[in-house]
Write an enzyme that holds these catalytic residues in place. Sequence first.
Site, PDB file in Angstrom:
ATOM      1  N   GLU A  18      45.656  22.474  42.476  1.00 49.65           N
ATOM      2  CA  GLU A  18      45.520  22.344  41.035  1.00 49.65           C
ATOM      3  C   GLU A  18      46.770  21.673  40.456  1.00 49.65           C
ATOM      4  O   GLU A  18      47.873  22.080  40.780  1.00 49.65           O
ATOM      5  CB  GLU A  18      45.343  23.711  40.372  1.00 49.65           C
ATOM      6  CG  GLU A  18      44.873  23.577  38.930  1.00 49.65           C
ATOM      7  CD  GLU A  18      44.594  24.911  38.242  1.00 49.65           C
ATOM      8  OE1 GLU A  18      45.110  25.940  38.706  1.00 49.65           O
ATOM      9  OE2 GLU A  18      43.872  24.908  37.257  1.00 49.65           O
ATOM     10  N   HIS A  63      44.459  38.942  38.057  1.00 46.01           N
ATOM     11  CA  HIS A  63      44.261  37.649  37.391  1.00 46.01           C
ATOM     12  C   HIS A  63      43.497  36.685  38.306  1.00 46.01           C
ATOM     13  O   HIS A  63      42.493  36.092  37.913  1.00 46.01           O
ATOM     14  CB  HIS A  63      45.638  37.090  37.019  1.00 46.01           C
ATOM     15  CG  HIS A  63      45.630  35.745  36.390  1.00 46.01           C
ATOM     16  ND1 HIS A  63      45.916  35.540  35.057  1.00 46.01           N
ATOM     17  CD2 HIS A  63      45.380  34.500  36.901  1.00 46.01           C
ATOM     18  CE1 HIS A  63      45.840  34.256  34.776  1.00 46.01           C
ATOM     19  NE2 HIS A  63      45.530  33.589  35.886  1.00 46.01           N
ATOM     20  N   GLU A  64      43.974  36.562  39.540  1.00 48.26           N
ATOM     21  CA  GLU A  64      43.332  35.624  40.472  1.00 48.26           C
ATOM     22  C   GLU A  64      41.919  36.085  40.817  1.00 48.26           C
ATOM     23  O   GLU A  64      40.995  35.263  40.943  1.00 48.26           O
ATOM     24  CB  GLU A  64      44.165  35.474  41.745  1.00 48.26           C
ATOM     25  CG  GLU A  64      45.626  35.084  41.516  1.00 48.26           C
ATOM     26  CD  GLU A  64      45.829  33.905  40.589  1.00 48.26           C
ATOM     27  OE1 GLU A  64      44.981  32.982  40.597  1.00 48.26           O
ATOM     28  OE2 GLU A  64      46.822  33.907  39.830  1.00 48.26           O
ATOM     29  N   HIS A 114      39.465  35.108  38.243  1.00 44.11           N
ATOM     30  CA  HIS A 114      39.120  33.682  38.337  1.00 44.11           C
ATOM     31  C   HIS A 114      37.950  33.416  39.290  1.00 44.11           C
ATOM     32  O   HIS A 114      37.321  32.363  39.205  1.00 44.11           O
ATOM     33  CB  HIS A 114      40.314  32.883  38.852  1.00 44.11           C
ATOM     34  CG  HIS A 114      41.265  32.400  37.800  1.00 44.11           C
ATOM     35  ND1 HIS A 114      40.852  31.756  36.657  1.00 44.11           N
ATOM     36  CD2 HIS A 114      42.621  32.432  37.740  1.00 44.11           C
ATOM     37  CE1 HIS A 114      41.921  31.415  35.945  1.00 44.11           C
ATOM     38  NE2 HIS A 114      43.005  31.822  36.573  1.00 44.11           N
ATOM     39  N   ALA A 149      50.608  32.364  41.641  1.00 44.99           N
ATOM     40  CA  ALA A 149      49.513  32.420  42.603  1.00 44.99           C
ATOM     41  C   ALA A 149      48.495  31.350  42.245  1.00 44.99           C
ATOM     42  O   ALA A 149      48.592  30.714  41.198  1.00 44.99           O
ATOM     43  CB  ALA A 149      48.851  33.792  42.576  1.00 44.99           C
ATOM     44  N   MET A 150      47.515  31.151  43.141  1.00 41.02           N
ATOM     45  CA  MET A 150      46.462  30.160  42.886  1.00 41.02           C
ATOM     46  C   MET A 150      45.131  30.703  43.364  1.00 41.02           C
ATOM     47  O   MET A 150      45.009  31.192  44.490  1.00 41.02           O
ATOM     48  CB  MET A 150      46.817  28.841  43.603  1.00 41.02           C
ATOM     49  CG  MET A 150      45.735  27.774  43.514  1.00 41.02           C
ATOM     50  SD  MET A 150      45.475  27.210  41.792  1.00 41.02           S
ATOM     51  CE  MET A 150      43.759  26.692  41.897  1.00 41.02           C
ATOM     52  N   GLU A 151      44.140  30.533  42.506  1.00 44.52           N
ATOM     53  CA  GLU A 151      42.846  31.193  42.697  1.00 44.52           C
ATOM     54  C   GLU A 151      41.886  30.444  43.622  1.00 44.52           C
ATOM     55  O   GLU A 151      40.672  30.461  43.361  1.00 44.52           O
ATOM     56  CB  GLU A 151      42.187  31.388  41.326  1.00 44.52           C
ATOM     57  CG  GLU A 151      41.712  30.078  40.642  1.00 44.52           C
ATOM     58  CD  GLU A 151      42.688  29.492  39.643  1.00 44.52           C
ATOM     59  OE1 GLU A 151      43.902  29.753  39.792  1.00 44.52           O
ATOM     60  OE2 GLU A 151      42.253  28.766  38.733  1.00 44.52           O
ATOM     61  N   GLU A 205      42.477  30.096  31.840  1.00 47.51           N
ATOM     62  CA  GLU A 205      43.678  30.906  32.047  1.00 47.51           C
ATOM     63  C   GLU A 205      43.734  32.100  31.099  1.00 47.51           C
ATOM     64  O   GLU A 205      44.144  33.192  31.482  1.00 47.51           O
ATOM     65  CB  GLU A 205      44.930  30.034  31.896  1.00 47.51           C
ATOM     66  CG  GLU A 205      45.085  29.003  32.997  1.00 47.51           C
ATOM     67  CD  GLU A 205      44.954  29.600  34.391  1.00 47.51           C
ATOM     68  OE1 GLU A 205      45.163  30.812  34.560  1.00 47.51           O
ATOM     69  OE2 GLU A 205      44.611  28.860  35.322  1.00 47.51           O
TER      70      GLU A 205
END
Length: 863
Positions: free
Chosen positions: A128, A300-301, A304, A267-269, A323
Amino acid sequence: MPGTNLTREEARTRAALLHVESYDIDLDLSSAREGGTFRSTTTVRFTATTPGAESFIDLVAPSVSEIVLNGRALPLDSFADSRIALPGLAAENELKVVADCAFTNTGEGLHRFVDPVDGETYLYTQFEVPDARRVFASFEQPDLKASFTFTVTAPNGWAVISNSPTPQPEGEGDTRVWRFSPTGRISTYITALIAGPYVGVFDEYRNGDQVVPLGVYCRPSLREFLDADAIFTVTRQGFDYFQEKFDCPYPFEKYDQLFVPEFNAGAMENAGAVTFRDQYVFRSKVTDAAYEARASTILHELAHMWFGNLVTMEWWNDLWLNESFATFAESVCQAEAAGSQWPDSWTTFANEMKTWAYRQDQLPSTHPIMAEINDLEDVMVNFDGITYAKGASVLKQLVAYVGQDEFFKGVQAYFKAHSWGNTRLSDLLGALEQTSGRDLKAWSKSWLETAGINVLRPKLETDAAGVITSFSVLQEAPALPAGAKGEAVLRPHRIAIGAYELKDGQLVRTERIELDVDGAETAVPQLVGKVRPTVLLLNDDDLSYAKVRLDADSLAAVTEHLGTFATSLPRALCWASAWDMTRDGELATRDYLELALSGLARETDIGVVQSVQRQVKLALDMYADPAWREQGLARWAAAAEEQLRAAAPGGDHQLAWARTLAAVARTEGQLGLLAGLLDGSQELDGLAVDTELRWVLLHRLVATGRADEAAVAAELERDSTAAGQERAASCRAARPTAEAKAEAWASVVEHDDLTNYVQDAVIGGFGQADQRELLAPYVEKYFAAIKGVYETRSHEISQQIVVGLYPALQVSQSTLDTTDAWLASAEPAPALRRMVVESRAAVERALRAQAADHAAGARELGH
Ligand SMILES: [Zn+2]
């Protein structure tokens, strides 16, 4: 980043023309240990609505060796400017692209890291916003979803993880081949590959017949610190809560969470394969606030997976919604999930998210939440506090406005209607209008299409007996900085007002009124005729998004009794209000310091304690009258030592005060204590001087000239990990000599071989608040260098440099003038201009606050 941009118009045209069926992506990572490049072979199947039309696919790669469209080889120079031109499309197309793609060390694309502990290579992808094209040829826009099938060749013995479950590897010899099953239809930016000798811990999530395999991974050198059970516990709570509230089962086949090195974000989803920064695997003692932050990120992730991954924004202009939803979801889940360890999450939200949003929303670069995103460069700079924090705050206000049950019902309908598809904001608002019966157009216009923060002030009159004779809430339009985008408007606010009285030494809420505030003045008749309470708090419970001011009597009471609020949220709101007033020059830094000293002694919420500690240091460094600054720092340092010695042994407060003292220690006695703790000649009951705390202590000793290069080298010997290398680099950059500064500067600005993390550490060490004179020559050097830096480095790396090396510590008109001259003459790209303008705003604000602090000092002296 010339040549790598993509406009919204191009994306629209391409989405109208193409429908992408599938990608087969074959990656040969057998040379990963050597680095350089890797072979990437992509076969894409897609249809075109207009046969004969032309389009393009995205690719960022050093070289391409084969391009075959529908069986016909295209000339290799069809690949130019990060795109491959695709002329003469058929109704059904098959495109094969063979490229050599590059490993990176910037955290973008396929990041490659070598762990100094075991010498092994660890890879992970971060795509992303537009970086899948650094690993395979792709139609790089969120609304061209497809099914992805990865085939990966990698060294034998490695763990290879992607969106689909990891298959048994095939083959013999030094390498193996992992053939993953196809994914569901997802966007390019949430595809992922993580590969290396990572180690995993496994479990499952069960709910009736549903079984979701869970995995948690990290490098072997961190394995002893990986508390997988704690991570699984929070993950399960999230699965339970979200599946129920969304009325939709988890959409992917498994859920892996991977803690990876040198990760830029939190972090990244990635679908089913979430990556986290591996500082979340705690190798030394951290406070409960760090565990809470990690749990929030996990939730949070996970949120998503539905909002963002199953249903995806059509274009990046709705990134804020993606977000904001996940950020709201993490907090509401923490507050309500069965078994949650952090039910006070709205306090943390007020303390962290709101503060971030208020700061960002007062910068010259502020913009409406719904920003125009015309191209990828707009996205990169709009990934900001408006996107995450203001958006989430406004979403919280929306939930208060439509009601939480109606909100989740709308969300359920939205998931049912749009699974595996793409949407716009109007799809969600439409669903919420249906369930709540409220017209959201006016709400959306005043909250999403305008910029800035309203200020709410109480206006009250009392009679001689202290009875309130009139009370109203005044609303001010946002004071938008010159040049800011968007209209400054009054908005409808749903707020609560809390009345607090002192009882048995505690401030206890005796009354709560909830009302709509609209327009410049809203009368509150409910309070008239009552005796004025000790504290009147506007926006109690933090429902709305506004700067709140206290009346003079409430401010006086809060200054004395802030720490005594019986619950944490009003305390956090008062802390935020005081901080905000300090930033605005309405409260002198010296008065904020006194308020902090009295309030912190009673504050129990460790997250709030730590953020106030950071804010006090920032205020003293930036907002204090320079003539008084040293006095303030000395008082703060003395208080830190006192609190450290008085703190409960082994507790979070003890650690937080130890770190605070280490940031500010200045007397021989204080620095001697740091040295003594480090060499073991002094001890404080319960304080574990562990790996990270040792570096913190050493950093201050080095920065003040009490420890030298030999001490840094010795410490690195004790902690010869990647983290140790970063800490050592930071210490070296912090040394108080012209040579050390020159060396640090050259390593960042004149060379480009530092990894993202080491560079960040060097920049952090370089800018020491008590080395202003040493740093003064770097104002000119900065402006001479940044344009070249921006034009030649990656987005992440240049952002670190441009923001991190801006001479913010040189708070003077001269810094502003130098900045203005550069802005006028350098013709910077919009993203570069924005970073510099934001940095400049911090100096301008500091000058104003210093003047306010100076004036307060003059008053005290009776001048
Ligand atoms: Zn997110």
